[in-house]
Each structure stands twice: as structure tokens, then as C-alpha cells.
Design a protein around this motif. Structure first.
Motif, mmCIF file in Angstrom:
data_model
loop_
_atom_site.group_PDB
_atom_site.id
_atom_site.type_symbol
_atom_site.label_atom_id
_atom_site.label_comp_id
_atom_site.label_asym_id
_atom_site.label_seq_id
_atom_site.Cartn_x
_atom_site.Cartn_y
_atom_site.Cartn_z
ATOM 1 N N UNK A 191 -16.246 0.166 1.883
ATOM 2 C CA UNK A 191 -15.167 0.813 1.122
ATOM 3 C C UNK A 191 -14.845 2.188 1.689
ATOM 4 N N UNK A 192 -15.882 2.882 2.144
ATOM 5 C CA UNK A 192 -15.648 4.178 2.785
ATOM 6 C C UNK A 192 -14.758 3.998 4.008
ATOM 7 N N UNK A 193 -15.014 2.949 4.783
ATOM 8 C CA UNK A 193 -14.194 2.674 5.970
ATOM 9 C C UNK A 193 -12.742 2.430 5.592
ATOM 10 N N UNK A 194 -12.511 1.782 4.449
ATOM 11 C CA UNK A 194 -11.149 1.541 3.979
ATOM 12 C C UNK A 194 -10.422 2.857 3.733
ATOM 13 N N UNK A 195 -11.071 3.771 3.019
ATOM 14 C CA UNK A 195 -10.443 5.056 2.707
ATOM 15 C C UNK A 195 -10.230 5.885 3.974
ATOM 16 N N UNK A 196 -11.199 5.851 4.869
ATOM 17 C CA UNK A 196 -11.066 6.602 6.122
ATOM 18 C C UNK A 196 -9.913 6.045 6.956
ATOM 19 N N UNK A 197 -9.798 4.724 7.030
ATOM 20 C CA UNK A 197 -8.722 4.094 7.797
ATOM 21 C C UNK A 197 -7.357 4.516 7.258
ATOM 22 N N UNK A 198 -7.227 4.521 5.941
ATOM 23 C CA UNK A 198 -5.962 4.955 5.344
ATOM 24 C C UNK A 198 -5.626 6.385 5.747
ATOM 25 N N UNK A 199 -6.612 7.255 5.671
ATOM 26 C CA UNK A 199 -6.382 8.665 5.979
ATOM 27 C C UNK A 199 -6.070 8.865 7.458
ATOM 28 N N UNK A 200 -6.787 8.158 8.315
ATOM 29 C CA UNK A 200 -6.584 8.306 9.759
ATOM 30 C C UNK A 200 -5.159 7.903 10.158
ATOM 31 N N UNK A 201 -4.647 6.859 9.536
ATOM 32 C CA UNK A 201 -3.303 6.380 9.870
ATOM 33 C C UNK A 201 -2.222 7.205 9.166
ATOM 34 N N UNK A 203 -2.368 10.309 7.305
ATOM 35 C CA UNK A 203 -2.297 11.782 7.332
ATOM 36 C C UNK A 203 -1.419 12.288 8.480
ATOM 37 N N UNK A 204 -1.551 11.754 9.709
ATOM 38 C CA UNK A 204 -0.648 12.224 10.775
ATOM 39 C C UNK A 204 0.822 11.992 10.446
ATOM 40 N N UNK A 205 1.133 10.869 9.803
ATOM 41 C CA UNK A 205 2.517 10.595 9.408
ATOM 42 C C UNK A 205 2.963 11.582 8.339
ATOM 43 N N UNK A 206 2.064 11.922 7.438
ATOM 44 C CA UNK A 206 2.371 12.897 6.387
ATOM 45 C C UNK A 206 2.641 14.273 7.004
ATOM 46 N N UNK A 211 8.610 10.136 6.409
ATOM 47 C CA UNK A 211 8.530 9.503 5.098
ATOM 48 C C UNK A 211 8.617 7.985 5.174
ATOM 49 N N UNK A 212 9.565 7.464 5.951
ATOM 50 C CA UNK A 212 9.759 6.016 6.019
ATOM 51 C C UNK A 212 8.515 5.317 6.585
ATOM 52 N N UNK A 213 7.992 5.840 7.698
ATOM 53 C CA UNK A 213 6.806 5.231 8.308
ATOM 54 C C UNK A 213 5.600 5.341 7.383
ATOM 55 N N UNK A 214 5.471 6.477 6.700
ATOM 56 C CA UNK A 214 4.354 6.673 5.781
ATOM 57 C C UNK A 214 4.443 5.716 4.606
ATOM 58 N N UNK A 215 5.657 5.487 4.104
ATOM 59 C CA UNK A 215 5.846 4.566 2.982
ATOM 60 C C UNK A 215 5.430 3.146 3.373
ATOM 61 N N UNK A 216 5.794 2.743 4.591
ATOM 62 C CA UNK A 216 5.421 1.401 5.075
ATOM 63 C C UNK A 216 3.912 1.300 5.246
ATOM 64 N N UNK A 217 3.302 2.327 5.854
ATOM 65 C CA UNK A 217 1.854 2.329 6.065
ATOM 66 C C UNK A 217 1.120 2.302 4.731
ATOM 67 N N UNK A 218 1.621 3.055 3.769
ATOM 68 C CA UNK A 218 1.005 3.095 2.440
ATOM 69 C C UNK A 218 1.041 1.717 1.779
ATOM 70 N N UNK A 219 2.142 1.024 1.954
ATOM 71 C CA UNK A 219 2.300 -0.300 1.365
ATOM 72 C C UNK A 219 1.393 -1.326 2.061
ATOM 73 N N UNK A 220 1.405 -1.303 3.388
ATOM 74 C CA UNK A 220 0.624 -2.266 4.177
ATOM 75 C C UNK A 220 -0.878 -2.052 3.998
#
Length: 249
Positions: A191-201, A203-206, A211-220
Motif C-alpha cells: 500500500x505504501x508503494x501505491x501512495x508513493x507511485x501516485x505522488x511520483x507521477x 506531483x511533477x504534473x501538479x 491540470x488536464x494531465x494531472x486529472x487523467x493521472x489522478x483518475x487512472x
């Protein structure tokens, strides 16, 4: 020493422990892992149930989907209206689901939590005039979860182990059994890896304000990642407890 002379803390300890276990078990059963705990074999129905059914999936996906679709469609022809309309639609969908559950007299915890999250994110984005801030709260929550899961492993009280201990009614006995403790650590790290993966992908977009790319990444990286991690956790836990029960039989 009579009952009257017995220290109050010692006398109430068993009752307090029982209450703590009851409340802990109730909280654990409300998680996705808790919904799967009673299942004997993996199935689509079991996973769907763990996510709150079709409605639960819709509550998790549709607000974000509405935002990305409307924002992408409107940002070029109506740049001034794209953000308010997209955010408004997202909040409206979350509100509809909440009202639906209230009318049906169902558990509204998930819907209310979703509505608060969507509403707070929308307010932040509009107040700061930065559409990308619609995802700031979610990133912050992922970071907090990541820290909590990491710390729990470092202090040798992995969060998944605590939840499973309550689910199986064994308290903290899982810490004394090498196999169950190891699975608790592995599952928590998963589960830690899940949260880290989200942040790694994300945060740079943020930081880039995309916004558009971040919204897609957040959804996927939402439900599509949550489901396999939940399934693997369940399979690991089920297997180790099945072997443990066989050894004790």
C-alpha cells in the motif's frame, strides 16, 4: 483487598479492551479488506462489493471523470468558464450520491467523505484561481497515508496487520507469529508503494500546473490501482491465515 478497594483502572481494563476490539473490528470491517474477509475465493462480485458496489465505484470515479471531460472540452472555447463549470459538475455529482444515500437510509459515510473532499478541493481551486489546486488535497492525503504506513512498518506495527488482527478477532497475536507478521509488513509496504507511485507521477504534473494531465493521472491511478492492490493484500492474508489454521488443527 475488596472490590471497592481495587484500583479503578485495573477493574475497567478488560471492559475497555473489549470495547476497543469491538470498535476496531467495526472500523476494519468498513474497509475494502473487511468486505473481502468473509469471501472464500476471488471474484468480480467480491471485489465490487469491497468497493461499495456499482454505486461506490461511481461515487469514486464520476466526479473526477466529469471534471476532466468538461475541463478538456471547455478550456479552449470558454477558458473563463471551464474551471467553474467542471468543478461545479464534480461537486453536483458528489452531492447527488450523498442525497441518494440519505433518502435510501443507507450508510452515508463514504458519500459524505467524498462530497467534503470534492467540495473542499473545488473551493481551494477557485479561491486560489489555480485549477491544478483541485488535486492538492488528494495529493496531501496520499502523502499523509504514505507517511503513516511507512512509520507503522518502522515501529513494527504495520497498519494492515492491525486491521487484520481486528478482522480476525485475534487482537495483536499476529505479531507473535512470524508468517502473519511478515505478510502484514509486505501488505503494508504494498500500500505504501501505491501512495508513493501516485505522488511520483502526480506531483511533477501538479508543480508544472498541467491540470488536464494531472486529472487523467489522478483518475487512472485511483480505482484501477486500488483494486489490484486490495486483491493481492486479500490473497496474501487469506493464504497465511489458512496455513496458520491448518497448523493449529
Amino acid at each position: 483487598m475488596t472490590d471497592a478497594d481495587e484500583p479503578k483502572g485495573e477493574k475497567d481494563a478488560p471492559a475497555d479492551d473489549a470495547l476497543s476490539r469491538t470498535l476496531g473490528a467495526a472500523a476494519a470491517k468498513n474497509t475494502g479488506l473487511g468486505a473481502l474477509a468473509s469471501e472464500q475465493a476471488p471474484s468480480g462480485d467480491a471485489l465490487l462489493k469491497a468497493m461499495g458496489g456499482v454505486r461506490g465505484v461511481c461515487e469514486a470515479v464520476l466526479p473526477g471523470l466529469a471534471f476532466i471531460v468538461l475541463y478538456t472540452v471547455l478550456i479552449t472555447p470558454l477558458p473563463d468558464s471551464a474551471v467553474p463549470v467542471a468543478l461545479g459538475a464534480s461537486v453536483l455529482i458528489a452531492l447527488v450520491f450523498t442525497v441518494w444515500r440519505v433518502i435510501a437510509k443507507e450508510n452515508v459515510t463514504q458519500a459524505v467523505a467524498g462530497l467534503i473532499g470534492v467540495g473542499a478541493s473545488a473551493i481551494l481551486a477557485i479561491a486560489t484561481n489555480r485549477p491544478v489546486n483541485n488535486f492538492a488535497l488528494g495529493l496531501g492525503i496520499d502523502a499523509l497515508y504514505g507517511v503513516a504506513f511507512l512509520v507503522s512498518v518502522l515501529v513494527r506495527w504495520p497498519i494492515i496487520g492491525i486491521a487484520v488482527g481486528y478482522l480476525y478477532g485475534e487482537g495483536v497475536a499476529w505479531r507473535k507469529h512470524r508468517a502473519t507478521y511478515r505478510v502484514a509488513v509486505i501488505s503494508t509496504l504494498l500500500w505504501l508503494a501505491l501512495f508513493v507511485a501516485r505522488l511520483v507521477v502526480q506531483v511533477p504534473l501538479f508543480l508544472a500546473g498541467n491540470t488536464a494531465a494531472l486529472a487523467i493521472a489522478h483518475l487512472v491511478m485511483g480505482v484501477p490501482l486500488y483494486v489490484p492492490v486490495l486483491l493481492v493484500t486479500w490473497l496474501l492474508v487469506r493464504d497465511v491465515y489458512a496455513r496458520k489454521n491448518d497448523q493449529q488443527a
